[in-house]
Design an enzyme around this catalytic site. Structure first.
Site, short mmCIF file in Angstrom:
data_model
loop_
_atom_site.label_atom_id
_atom_site.label_comp_id
_atom_site.label_asym_id
_atom_site.label_seq_id
_atom_site.Cartn_x
_atom_site.Cartn_y
_atom_site.Cartn_z
N ASP A 35 0.89 -1.14 0.00
CA ASP A 35 0.00 0.00 0.00
C ASP A 35 0.94 1.21 0.00
O ASP A 35 2.11 1.10 0.40
CB ASP A 35 -0.88 -0.03 1.26
CG ASP A 35 -1.70 1.22 1.41
OD1 ASP A 35 -2.37 1.61 0.44
OD2 ASP A 35 -1.67 1.82 2.51
N ASP B 97 0.00 5.09 0.70
CA ASP B 97 -0.25 6.11 1.74
C ASP B 97 -0.25 5.45 3.12
O ASP B 97 -1.09 4.61 3.41
CB ASP B 97 -1.59 6.79 1.50
CG ASP B 97 -1.67 7.49 0.15
OD1 ASP B 97 -0.72 8.21 -0.19
OD2 ASP B 97 -2.69 7.33 -0.55
N SER C 145 -5.42 5.11 -4.29
CA SER C 145 -5.37 6.52 -4.68
C SER C 145 -5.22 6.75 -6.18
O SER C 145 -4.43 6.10 -6.86
CB SER C 145 -4.21 7.21 -3.96
OG SER C 145 -4.10 8.55 -4.41
N ASP D 297 -1.59 -0.45 6.12
CA ASP D 297 -1.75 0.26 7.40
C ASP D 297 -3.22 0.45 7.76
O ASP D 297 -3.53 1.02 8.80
CB ASP D 297 -1.09 1.64 7.34
CG ASP D 297 -1.83 2.59 6.41
OD1 ASP D 297 -2.19 2.17 5.30
OD2 ASP D 297 -2.07 3.74 6.81
C1 BG6 Z 1 -5.74 5.77 -0.07
C2 BG6 Z 1 -5.69 6.69 1.13
O1 BG6 Z 1 -4.46 5.33 -0.37
O2 BG6 Z 1 -6.27 6.45 -1.21
C3 BG6 Z 1 -7.07 7.29 1.38
O3 BG6 Z 1 -5.28 5.96 2.26
C4 BG6 Z 1 -7.59 7.96 0.12
O4 BG6 Z 1 -6.97 8.22 2.44
C5 BG6 Z 1 -7.58 6.95 -1.03
O5 BG6 Z 1 -8.90 8.43 0.32
C6 BG6 Z 1 -8.06 7.58 -2.35
O6 BG6 Z 1 -7.12 8.56 -2.72
P1 BG6 Z 1 -7.35 9.65 -3.86
O7 BG6 Z 1 -5.99 10.27 -4.02
O8 BG6 Z 1 -7.79 8.91 -5.09
O9 BG6 Z 1 -8.38 10.59 -3.38
MG MG Z 2 -2.73 3.16 3.55
#
Ligand code: BG6
Ligand code: MG
Length: 218
Positions: free
Chosen positions: A8, A10, A113, A167
């Site tokens: 992962d 973030d 993300s 996490d």
């Molecule tokens: C994850 C994060 O990796 O990605 C989340 O832990 C986040 O907090 C999600 O909401 C989506 O991310 P993004 O950048 O597409 O808004």
């Molecule tokens: Mg994460």
């Protein structure tokens, strides 16, 4: 035995989860919706839309307003990560990536993300990765197993031969659902049924990781 490692992004390789939090806090404040760090724990690892749904609860917003709020939060987030560099990698991340590569393991990112590519580019670790699975890769976000299954497929490795570093509770559920081995990073309370829990990546090597998994008779 394990042939691939899926990280992962973030909160595992980098500290950007703090910026996701700050961006949501700003949006919630502007909307007059109560929100704080503790409420943010439930948002870890879940998609942008699912996060917003948790924040607004049963308040009524139109789809147009929802779209606008997701965009606004993302603009704040992109602004916050504008100046991140390799200094935003979490301690131990680079040495572990290098160690795994030398040990012959395949390495993927499995991030919810849509900003994963941007973040990876700024962190300067693109050369250390074989596959990037991100918020555009599959339809169903974590806790569905789809993203990790996609990453494994791209690596060409069976799910049972992959280990996932996560996490977030949603990510651990996703990895377990995919039939993978799971290392939970951080506070045990949120890491549910991870096979192994580690406080950080510091001093971790493939050899030490294998030793930890030996109990599972891999
Ligand atoms: C994850 C994060 O990796 O990605 C989340 O832990 C986040 O907090 C999600 O909401 C989506 O991310 P993004 O950048 O597409 O808004
Ligand atoms: Mg994460």
């Amino acid at each position: 035995h394990i042939q691939g490692v899926i990280f992962d992004l973030d909160g595992v390789l980098t500290d950007t989860s703090e910026y996701h939090y700050q961006a949501w806090q700003k949006l919630a404040d502007e909307e007059g919706i109560p929100f704080n760090r503790q409420a943010n724990e439930a948002l870890r690892g879940i998609s942008r839309r699912a996060s917003l749904m948790l924040i607004i609860g049963n308040r009524k917003y139109s789809e147009l307003q929802i779209q606008e709020m997701m965009e606004r939060k993302n603009n704040y987030y992109v602004e916050l990560i504008e100046n991140i560099t390799h200094n935003n990698l979490l301690p131990g991340a680079v040495s572990l990536l290098d160690n795994l590569r030398v040990a012959g393991l395949k390495i993927a990112i499995g991030s919810a993300s849509k900003n994963a590519h941007l973040v990876i580019e700024k962190l300067g670790i693109i050369d250390k990765l074989d596959v990037i699975a991100d918020g555009y890769s599959v339809q169903k976000p974590k806790p569905a197993p789809d993203l990790f299954l996609f990453a494994a497929q791209q690596l060409g490795i069976a799910p049972q031969q992959c280990v996932v570093f996560e996490d977030a509770a949603a990510g651990i559920e996703a990895a377990l659902g995919a039939g993978m081995w799971v290392v939970g990073m951080g506070q045990p309370e949120r890491l549910g049924n991870a096979h192994i829990i580690l406080p950080s990546l510091v001093d971790l090597t493939w050899e030490k990781l294998q030793a930890k998994f030996r109990d599972f008779a891999l």
